[in-house]
Scaffold this motif. Structure first.
Motif, short mmCIF file in Angstrom:
data_model
loop_
_atom_site.label_atom_id
_atom_site.label_comp_id
_atom_site.label_asym_id
_atom_site.label_seq_id
_atom_site.Cartn_x
_atom_site.Cartn_y
_atom_site.Cartn_z
N ILE A 299 0.83 -1.19 0.00
CA ILE A 299 0.00 0.00 0.00
C ILE A 299 0.88 1.25 0.00
CG2 ILE A 299 -1.88 1.19 1.18
CD1 ILE A 299 -2.68 -1.60 0.50
N ALA A 300 0.56 2.18 -0.87
CA ALA A 300 1.28 3.46 -0.92
C ALA A 300 0.45 4.53 -0.21
CB ALA A 300 1.54 3.86 -2.36
N LEU A 301 1.01 5.09 0.85
CA LEU A 301 0.25 6.08 1.63
C LEU A 301 0.43 7.50 1.12
CD1 LEU A 301 0.86 4.85 5.30
CD2 LEU A 301 -0.97 4.24 3.72
N GLY A 302 1.51 7.71 0.38
CA GLY A 302 1.90 9.06 0.01
C GLY A 302 0.87 9.84 -0.77
N THR A 303 0.30 9.20 -1.77
CA THR A 303 -0.62 9.91 -2.66
C THR A 303 -1.84 10.44 -1.93
OG1 THR A 303 0.11 8.60 -4.52
CG2 THR A 303 -1.95 9.74 -4.77
N SER A 304 -2.43 9.61 -1.08
CA SER A 304 -3.62 10.09 -0.39
C SER A 304 -3.25 11.18 0.60
CB SER A 304 -4.32 8.93 0.32
OG SER A 304 -3.44 8.20 1.12
N LYS A 305 -2.14 11.00 1.27
CA LYS A 305 -1.69 12.00 2.24
C LYS A 305 -1.50 13.36 1.58
CE LYS A 305 1.67 11.78 6.01
NZ LYS A 305 2.81 10.97 6.47
N LEU A 306 -0.96 13.32 0.38
CA LEU A 306 -0.60 14.55 -0.32
C LEU A 306 -1.76 15.18 -1.09
CD1 LEU A 306 2.33 15.32 0.00
CD2 LEU A 306 2.71 14.68 -2.39
N ASN A 307 -2.66 14.35 -1.61
CA ASN A 307 -3.66 14.86 -2.53
C ASN A 307 -5.12 14.70 -2.11
OD1 ASN A 307 -1.73 15.59 -4.65
ND2 ASN A 307 -1.45 13.38 -4.85
N ILE A 325 3.38 17.30 15.19
CA ILE A 325 3.01 17.24 13.77
C ILE A 325 4.11 16.64 12.91
CG2 ILE A 325 3.77 19.58 13.16
CD1 ILE A 325 0.40 18.21 12.07
N GLU A 326 5.37 16.81 13.38
CA GLU A 326 6.51 16.27 12.60
C GLU A 326 6.47 14.75 12.50
OE1 GLU A 326 7.93 17.90 16.04
OE2 GLU A 326 6.43 19.07 14.98
N LYS A 327 5.72 14.12 13.39
CA LYS A 327 5.62 12.66 13.34
C LYS A 327 4.83 12.22 12.11
CE LYS A 327 7.41 11.59 17.45
NZ LYS A 327 8.61 10.77 17.60
N THR A 332 8.81 19.31 3.95
CA THR A 332 8.09 19.78 2.76
C THR A 332 6.59 19.73 2.95
OG1 THR A 332 9.34 17.91 1.89
CG2 THR A 332 8.90 19.72 0.40
N GLN A 333 6.14 18.68 3.59
CA GLN A 333 4.70 18.54 3.81
C GLN A 333 4.18 19.60 4.77
OE1 GLN A 333 4.40 13.76 2.97
NE2 GLN A 333 4.92 14.42 5.03
N ARG A 334 4.99 19.92 5.76
CA ARG A 334 4.58 20.96 6.69
C ARG A 334 4.49 22.31 5.98
NH1 ARG A 334 8.16 18.33 10.11
NH2 ARG A 334 9.70 20.00 10.10
N GLU A 335 5.38 22.50 5.00
CA GLU A 335 5.31 23.74 4.22
C GLU A 335 4.05 23.76 3.37
OE1 GLU A 335 9.00 24.54 2.01
OE2 GLU A 335 9.98 24.39 3.96
N LYS A 336 3.83 22.65 2.70
CA LYS A 336 2.65 22.55 1.83
C LYS A 336 1.36 22.77 2.61
CE LYS A 336 0.22 19.07 -1.01
NZ LYS A 336 -0.20 19.79 -2.21
N PHE A 337 1.34 22.25 3.84
CA PHE A 337 0.12 22.32 4.62
C PHE A 337 0.15 23.40 5.70
CE2 PHE A 337 -0.02 17.59 3.51
CZ PHE A 337 -0.82 17.82 2.40
N ALA A 338 1.07 24.36 5.54
CA ALA A 338 1.21 25.42 6.54
C ALA A 338 -0.13 26.10 6.82
CB ALA A 338 2.23 26.45 6.07
N TRP A 339 -0.89 26.33 5.78
CA TRP A 339 -2.20 26.98 5.97
C TRP A 339 -3.08 26.20 6.94
CZ3 TRP A 339 -6.58 24.24 4.49
CH2 TRP A 339 -6.36 23.13 3.65
N ALA A 340 -3.02 24.89 6.82
CA ALA A 340 -3.88 24.06 7.68
C ALA A 340 -3.35 24.03 9.11
CB ALA A 340 -3.95 22.65 7.13
N ILE A 341 -2.02 24.06 9.22
CA ILE A 341 -1.43 23.95 10.54
C ILE A 341 -1.82 25.13 11.42
CG2 ILE A 341 0.77 23.93 11.80
CD1 ILE A 341 1.89 22.19 9.51
#
Length: 350
Positions: A299-307, A325-327, A332-341
DNA sequence: GAGTAGACTTGGAAGAATTTTT
DNA sequence: AAAAATTCTTCCAAGTCTACTC
């Protein structure tokens, strides 16, 4: 200079007309959240349309049922020849499904077997509602295996219909909606507040995995999988032995304390107990790791997590259970989701 | 409408970087 | 400090969907 300035300015979204970082993403999830309010109506609608006298509507209703229930992609028609022969919902052919009135104790089972995006195989057996089953029989009647299952249907027609039901609604929104709502439900169901951080992270991964399975995000088994599984198992065995030894150590110390009753022996008992506890925790952690790894094999988790997963659900979950949250998100993901954080509190609901 | 160009999103894998083990 | 394993980044192909033409 200019670039950096724009970036900073854009970051906080205080300036009208300047899109904040991740606004597009935010909008996508807001559309999916709006679907939540009307999805019941839409479901009622397509159930009604299964009985429609118009074949076109029936096909649309059944396709929509698949898109909603199974998170299938829309399935635009594509040029033949050059590109690989892959399909999505609207482009399914008769040869891609098999109907079973009964199968493994279930009724009205549809067996899907086709190649989807990137030629990833979709294989699934699903028990469907009776009218759907009967409609499918009708759609397949007098057709060759290579004929379109939904011969009256195009993605454009389907999306036009969806647009009427809700502003901004298209087929792919169902994937986003079902992915995010599934994560939220699974997190609620699986998280045990008593668990330690490792245990909670396992729950998170399992919730994430449920989504990846729904969306059929597969990966090839990593080359080193079997090997690293073995190594992990060896570690577990070694740790078990250590735990047993520590147990005996505790017993011995206790016996000694009974004999001597002196303070030094008492302190020793405490020390041994502490050691045992630490080792047990380490063992538990390893077991969790092994379970997680095994379940994640293909199972690849990355795609759902990202998109697909509204990051605010994750942020809220982390805040609620005190998980850093770093866990879950790397840099990069924290940057992408900064708005949500900074947008989502622990009580955020998708 | 039907057809299609093109903007934008989604996809897994390969290679790079980092962390862990020996 | 090298080797091995894991995690992250990058890559670009394969999808979705809108907008525009005829």
């Amino acid at each position: 200079w200019c670039k950096g300035w724009n970036k900073d300015r854009a970051r906080d979204g205080k300036y009208p007309g300047v899109p904040f970082q991740g606004e597009k993403d935010w909008q996508k999830y807001e559309v999916a959240r709006r679907l939540k309010d009307v999805v019941h109506t839409i479901r009622a609608q397509y159930r009604k349309d299964w009985k429609s006298k118009e074949l076109k509507k029936q096909q649309r209703a059944v396709a929509l049922y698949f898109i909603d229930k199974l998170a299938l992609r829309a399935g635009n028609e594509k040029e033949e020849g050059e590109t690989a022969d892959t399909v999505g919902c609207c482009s399914l052919r008769v040869e891609h499904i098999q109907l079973h009135r009964r199968l493994d104790g279930q009724e009205h089972v549809v067996e899907f077997d086709f190649l989807g995006k990137d030629s990833i195989r979709y294989y699934n057996k699903v028990s469907v509602e009776k009218p759907v089953f009967e409609n499918l029989q009708l759609f397949m009647k007098n057709k060759d295996p290579t004929d379109d299952l939904f011969d009256q249907l195009t993605t454009t027609f389907l999306n036009k219909h969806l647009q009427r039901l809700m502003d901004g609604l298209t087929a792919k929104v169902f994937r986003t909606y079902n992915a995010s709502i599934t994560l939220q439900e699974q997190l609620k169901a699986l998280t045990n507040p008593e668990d330690n951080v490792a245990g909670k992270l396992l729950s998170y991964n399992r919730a994430n995995r449920a989504v990846a399975i729904l969306c059929n995000h597969q990966r090839s088994v990593p080359k080193t999988f079997a090997r690293s599984m073995e190594v992990l198992q060896e570690k577990i065995d070694a740790k078990k032995k250590q735990v047993e030894e520590a147990q005996e150590g505790v017993k011995k110390a206790e016996d000694e304390f009974k004999e001597t009753k002196d303070a030094k022996a008492e302190a020793n008992v405490e020390k041994k107990k502490k050691l045992l506890k630490r080792l047990e925790e380490q063992l538990a952690k390893l077991n969790v790791q092994a379970t997680d790894k095994e379940e994640n094999k293909q199972i690849a988790l990355g795609t759902s997590k990202l998109n697909y997963l509204d990051p605010r659900i994750t942020v809220a979950w982390c805040k609620k259970f005190g998980i850093p949250i770093e866990k879950i998100y790397n840099k990069t993901q924290r940057e992408k989701f900064a708005w949500a954080i900074d947008m989502a509190g622990e009580d955020f609901e998708f």
